[in-house]
Design a protein around this motif. Sequence first.
Motif, PDB file in Angstrom:
ATOM      1  N   THR A 578       0.854  -1.197   0.000  1.00 32.96           N
ATOM      2  CA  THR A 578       0.000   0.000   0.000  1.00 32.96           C
ATOM      3  C   THR A 578       0.887   1.242   0.000  1.00 32.96           C
ATOM      4  O   THR A 578       2.110   1.157  -0.088  1.00 32.96           O
ATOM      5  CB  THR A 578      -0.920   0.022   1.238  1.00 32.96           C
ATOM      6  N   ASP A 579       0.249   2.407   0.152  1.00 32.98           N
ATOM      7  CA  ASP A 579       0.993   3.663   0.223  1.00 32.98           C
ATOM      8  C   ASP A 579       1.340   4.050   1.655  1.00 32.98           C
ATOM      9  O   ASP A 579       1.873   5.132   1.892  1.00 32.98           O
ATOM     10  CB  ASP A 579       0.179   4.790  -0.426  1.00 32.98           C
ATOM     11  N   TRP A 580       1.005   3.195   2.617  1.00 32.86           N
ATOM     12  CA  TRP A 580       1.388   3.471   4.007  1.00 32.86           C
ATOM     13  C   TRP A 580       2.911   3.465   4.127  1.00 32.86           C
ATOM     14  O   TRP A 580       3.609   2.708   3.458  1.00 32.86           O
ATOM     15  CB  TRP A 580       0.816   2.405   4.935  1.00 32.86           C
ATOM     16  N   GLY A 581       3.418   4.324   5.009  1.00 38.77           N
ATOM     17  CA  GLY A 581       4.851   4.349   5.274  1.00 38.77           C
ATOM     18  C   GLY A 581       5.614   5.220   4.302  1.00 38.77           C
ATOM     19  O   GLY A 581       5.096   5.682   3.283  1.00 38.77           O
ATOM     20  N   ARG A 582       6.868   5.411   4.632  1.00 42.55           N
ATOM     21  CA  ARG A 582       7.733   6.279   3.825  1.00 42.55           C
ATOM     22  C   ARG A 582       8.772   5.485   3.042  1.00 42.55           C
ATOM     23  O   ARG A 582       9.668   6.063   2.431  1.00 42.55           O
ATOM     24  CB  ARG A 582       8.437   7.288   4.731  1.00 42.55           C
ATOM     25  N   GLN A 583       8.660   4.171   3.069  1.00 43.39           N
ATOM     26  CA  GLN A 583       9.650   3.333   2.407  1.00 43.39           C
ATOM     27  C   GLN A 583       9.375   3.250   0.903  1.00 43.39           C
ATOM     28  O   GLN A 583       8.284   3.580   0.429  1.00 43.39           O
ATOM     29  CB  GLN A 583       9.656   1.928   3.019  1.00 43.39           C
ATOM     30  N   SER A 584      10.349   2.766   0.183  1.00 47.00           N
ATOM     31  CA  SER A 584      10.236   2.648  -1.278  1.00 47.00           C
ATOM     32  C   SER A 584       9.242   1.553  -1.651  1.00 47.00           C
ATOM     33  O   SER A 584       8.878   0.698  -0.830  1.00 47.00           O
ATOM     34  CB  SER A 584      11.606   2.307  -1.869  1.00 47.00           C
ATOM     35  N   ILE A 585       8.812   1.556  -2.897  1.00 45.04           N
ATOM     36  CA  ILE A 585       7.922   0.510  -3.393  1.00 45.04           C
ATOM     37  C   ILE A 585       8.606  -0.851  -3.312  1.00 45.04           C
ATOM     38  O   ILE A 585       7.947  -1.882  -3.086  1.00 45.04           O
ATOM     39  CB  ILE A 585       7.462   0.823  -4.837  1.00 45.04           C
ATOM     40  N   LYS A 586       9.915  -0.879  -3.451  1.00 48.84           N
ATOM     41  CA  LYS A 586      10.653  -2.140  -3.331  1.00 48.84           C
ATOM     42  C   LYS A 586      10.562  -2.681  -1.912  1.00 48.84           C
ATOM     43  O   LYS A 586      10.258  -3.860  -1.700  1.00 48.84           O
ATOM     44  CB  LYS A 586      12.113  -1.944  -3.727  1.00 48.84           C
ATOM     45  N   TYR A 587      10.826  -1.835  -0.933  1.00 48.55           N
ATOM     46  CA  TYR A 587      10.781  -2.261   0.475  1.00 48.55           C
ATOM     47  C   TYR A 587       9.378  -2.775   0.804  1.00 48.55           C
ATOM     48  O   TYR A 587       9.211  -3.833   1.424  1.00 48.55           O
ATOM     49  CB  TYR A 587      11.143  -1.075   1.362  1.00 48.55           C
ATOM     50  N   ARG A 588       8.362  -2.023   0.373  1.00 44.45           N
ATOM     51  CA  ARG A 588       6.983  -2.404   0.679  1.00 44.45           C
ATOM     52  C   ARG A 588       6.619  -3.746   0.044  1.00 44.45           C
ATOM     53  O   ARG A 588       5.960  -4.584   0.665  1.00 44.45           O
ATOM     54  CB  ARG A 588       6.021  -1.309   0.194  1.00 44.45           C
ATOM     55  N   THR A 589       7.056  -3.946  -1.198  1.00 42.62           N
ATOM     56  CA  THR A 589       6.732  -5.190  -1.897  1.00 42.62           C
ATOM     57  C   THR A 589       7.492  -6.365  -1.306  1.00 42.62           C
ATOM     58  O   THR A 589       6.929  -7.461  -1.118  1.00 42.62           O
ATOM     59  CB  THR A 589       7.033  -5.053  -3.397  1.00 42.62           C
ATOM     60  N   ASP A 590       8.760  -6.165  -0.999  1.00 43.33           N
ATOM     61  CA  ASP A 590       9.558  -7.241  -0.418  1.00 43.33           C
ATOM     62  C   ASP A 590       8.958  -7.728   0.901  1.00 43.33           C
ATOM     63  O   ASP A 590       8.910  -8.930   1.171  1.00 43.33           O
ATOM     64  CB  ASP A 590      10.998  -6.773  -0.189  1.00 43.33           C
ATOM     65  N   ASN A 661      15.817  -9.785   3.945  1.00 45.93           N
ATOM     66  CA  ASN A 661      16.606  -8.981   4.876  1.00 45.93           C
ATOM     67  C   ASN A 661      16.154  -7.528   4.796  1.00 45.93           C
ATOM     68  O   ASN A 661      16.047  -6.966   3.696  1.00 45.93           O
ATOM     69  CB  ASN A 661      18.100  -9.052   4.518  1.00 45.93           C
ATOM     70  N   TYR A 662      15.907  -6.907   5.954  1.00 50.16           N
ATOM     71  CA  TYR A 662      15.394  -5.537   5.978  1.00 50.16           C
ATOM     72  C   TYR A 662      16.128  -4.707   7.021  1.00 50.16           C
ATOM     73  O   TYR A 662      16.347  -5.161   8.157  1.00 50.16           O
ATOM     74  CB  TYR A 662      13.901  -5.532   6.333  1.00 50.16           C
ATOM     75  N   VAL A 722      23.161  -5.292   3.889  1.00 51.52           N
ATOM     76  CA  VAL A 722      22.024  -4.414   4.164  1.00 51.52           C
ATOM     77  C   VAL A 722      22.545  -3.141   4.806  1.00 51.52           C
ATOM     78  O   VAL A 722      23.296  -3.187   5.787  1.00 51.52           O
ATOM     79  CB  VAL A 722      21.007  -5.110   5.102  1.00 51.52           C
ATOM     80  N   ARG A 723      22.133  -2.014   4.262  1.00 50.81           N
ATOM     81  CA  ARG A 723      22.589  -0.717   4.768  1.00 50.81           C
ATOM     82  C   ARG A 723      21.708   0.358   4.161  1.00 50.81           C
ATOM     83  O   ARG A 723      20.815   0.056   3.353  1.00 50.81           O
ATOM     84  CB  ARG A 723      24.052  -0.480   4.378  1.00 50.81           C
ATOM     85  N   SER A 724      21.936   1.589   4.556  1.00 47.98           N
ATOM     86  CA  SER A 724      21.209   2.699   3.958  1.00 47.98           C
ATOM     87  C   SER A 724      21.471   2.713   2.454  1.00 47.98           C
ATOM     88  O   SER A 724      22.617   2.624   2.006  1.00 47.98           O
ATOM     89  CB  SER A 724      21.672   4.024   4.580  1.00 47.98           C
ATOM     90  N   GLY A 725      20.415   2.784   1.682  1.00 55.50           N
ATOM     91  CA  GLY A 725      20.551   2.683   0.234  1.00 55.50           C
ATOM     92  C   GLY A 725      20.341   1.267  -0.269  1.00 55.50           C
ATOM     93  O   GLY A 725      20.087   1.055  -1.451  1.00 55.50           O
ATOM     94  N   ARG A 726      20.502   0.290   0.635  1.00 55.12           N
ATOM     95  CA  ARG A 726      20.196  -1.126   0.343  1.00 55.12           C
ATOM     96  C   ARG A 726      19.398  -1.672   1.533  1.00 55.12           C
ATOM     97  O   ARG A 726      19.801  -2.612   2.206  1.00 55.12           O
ATOM     98  CB  ARG A 726      21.479  -1.939   0.161  1.00 55.12           C
ATOM     99  N   ASN A 727      18.261  -1.030   1.800  1.00 58.42           N
ATOM    100  CA  ASN A 727      17.543  -1.344   3.039  1.00 58.42           C
ATOM    101  C   ASN A 727      16.598  -2.524   2.920  1.00 58.42           C
ATOM    102  O   ASN A 727      15.942  -2.896   3.892  1.00 58.42           O
ATOM    103  CB  ASN A 727      16.786  -0.119   3.559  1.00 58.42           C
ATOM    104  N   SER A 728      16.505  -3.130   1.734  1.00 57.59           N
ATOM    105  CA  SER A 728      15.721  -4.349   1.558  1.00 57.59           C
ATOM    106  C   SER A 728      16.439  -5.226   0.542  1.00 57.59           C
ATOM    107  O   SER A 728      16.596  -4.836  -0.619  1.00 57.59           O
ATOM    108  CB  SER A 728      14.310  -4.017   1.068  1.00 57.59           C
ATOM    109  N   VAL A 729      16.860  -6.393   0.990  1.00 55.41           N
ATOM    110  CA  VAL A 729      17.654  -7.280   0.144  1.00 55.41           C
ATOM    111  C   VAL A 729      17.026  -8.670   0.179  1.00 55.41           C
ATOM    112  O   VAL A 729      16.870  -9.267   1.245  1.00 55.41           O
ATOM    113  CB  VAL A 729      19.120  -7.358   0.617  1.00 55.41           C
TER     114      VAL A 729
END
Length: 738
Positions: A578-590, A661-662, A722-729
């Motif tokens: 969904t559009d909840w949160g401030r994370q990227s579409i990748k993070y949300r989908t993962d 990994n998040y 996993v790090r800032s810029g790679r926050n969902s792997v």
Amino acid sequence: MKQVMLLFRCNHRTIVFLALSVCFIARASAQEILIPVETKTNALVLKVSPTKDVNILYLGEKLSHSEEYNNISGAYRQTADYSNVLASAYTSAGSRNLAEPAIAVVHADGNTSLDLRYSSHKTERVDNNSSLTSVVLKDSLYPFWVTLYYKTYVKEDIVEQWCVIRHKEKGQVTLSKFASANLQLKAGSYWLRQYHGDWAREMQPEETLLTHGIKTLDSKLGTRANLFQPALFMVSLDKPATEDEGTVLFGSLSWTGNFRIDLEVDYQDNLRLLAGMNNFASTYFLKSGEEFTTPAFLYTLSHQGKGKASRNLHDWARNYRLVDGKGTRLTLLNNWEATYFNFNEEKLAALLKDTKKLGVDLFLLDDGWFANKYPRNDDHAGLGDWEENRQKLPNGISYLVKEATANDVKFGIWIEPEMVNPKSELYEKHPDWIIRQPGREEHYFRNQLVLDLSNPKVQDFVFGVVDGLLEKNPTLAYIKWDCNAVIYNAYSAHLKNQTHLYIEYVRGLYKVLERIRGKYPTVPMMLCSGGGGRTDYAALQYFTEYWPSDNTDPLERIFIQWEYSYFFPAIASSNHVTDWGRQSIKYRTDVAMMGKLGFDIVVSKLKPEELAYCQGAVKQYDSVKAVIWQGDQYRLTDPRQNSVASVLYLDKDKANGVLFNYLVSGRFAAGSTLPIRLKGLAPEKSYRLREVNLYPGTTSSILSDKTYTGEYLMTVGFNPDVRSGRNSVVIKLTQANR
């Protein structure tokens, strides 16, 4: 004459002495019956004393030599059991018992005592993996029986326990407490992990040391009963169990209504556990010859930590409880956040095309499609009037089903058939169908009231809502069943005994669901309830999945899904992007991929690269979803203890897996600074790790041409970077041929 009298007296005394001696010897030598209830790893052993008391002798790891169970009593040097029933398999009130009872009654003649003694027992084989042991107890004075049932699932180390209460007294018996299970655990200390929450804050864990006295977990909400506290818990023995170490019992009551779980550390320092329906405002009047069946208490005991207990439950749920637990699921697009109540046929037709564009299987039409006199344009009106709104849908649901078919996708629909708005035709026509106290001011939860499912006419109505939709639209492929209100001002115009309402409501719900599943056994249905308001295995025997929370912020969902995953397998967890949160579409989908994936987004507003990512992620999900749904879950790094959350799903052959990994911390330099040790792999096998779900235009820092042994990955570990810029792997594991 004196000699004769003296001889008679002596002989009389001798006869009395000899008779007493024979009775004593017979009593002392009476065989104590042991009743073992065993699974692959564990044993619950009941002991029938010479006086026919049935007590719990042992609950723990199964012994190889069953004759050694006889030695257990002598191994403990605890304070005396003054009542001889402190360890009772089903503790009754009013006689010798001094502890919290499992059952309390008032007999037809007003007597409040109950003294249950052994009558008989038997064990029957259900199939090659499960058996049913029944133990019949009878009151020593009254024609009153309780039959204890223990159903074992051997390979999964699962036990379901319930009881049936009946009598043949001249008049009705009043049941004032009626637990499903009564267990006793022995350890040096007991650590309870329980959960609390509210809307959008489900499954907040707390772990505490149990002290002497009673700790009660309960619900009095009537419906949506798990809103503030679910009937899910863990008890660790001696110390808090970790993911892979320690002895821990997972417990859950299979009941979609008020529950009560008592955990009592008694004066002997043992833990007495009682679980069942809540007897709050629920005194039950049992007629002669009538049977009262309690819901099942479900538990598993692990000696290898929480992860093992969790995998036991997952296997059991897929094999025995969930609808199509070994099958597949549909990936969907929901319209709710795209339109809310504001839609028409044109908007929905466009969303149907977006469903196909996204690459998912099904379009779900959410709330707002029904009612005419009081249109469902917000949540204040229309609930209960289940005809299509002619202004929004002039051609009805059938038109949308056909449009979905034309777009090569399936169609699903939202309903909330147990509820009613005061502003509705149903409320006006059938006020006697509604749970509410006569003469009292109505109080609303989510602007609605609850229909009285204890009434067979209401049951027919609710069944008709579903049946009508499916009769008119045979290809309707999915139902989202919501339940958003609790019961206020509990009163039924149908029932004579008002204290039966909370129980009969749930029984009525099950009757409806049984009818639906009898006629439509395979239609997928989501158990929604505004989030985790109904998360129990009695409800889930009718549904393919549940909705963990309305909170779809992916960061929050990691924590919520983490805790739910201890008790329910991934295939049952419905997770939406969904559009909840401030994370990227990748993070949300993962994050949503760790279960049954769905989308609730405006596809037309996605950037081209976001759409491309989602389309690729759906294809990738299709290639790994079988592993996620049917594989073993291993929690690697806990988000509450680390800056990175890591979860592995591994197939039963230990050949293929998916590693999520998040980054869950925003602190400076947070990330996977250390390698993450994997679990469950075959040490001798080699594995290739490849990053998937890459966002368009990015490259992976993971070398995909290297192989690692299972031994290396479990001993040293692997760093997903996993790090800032790679926050969902997301990493895909495949067995490599070396």
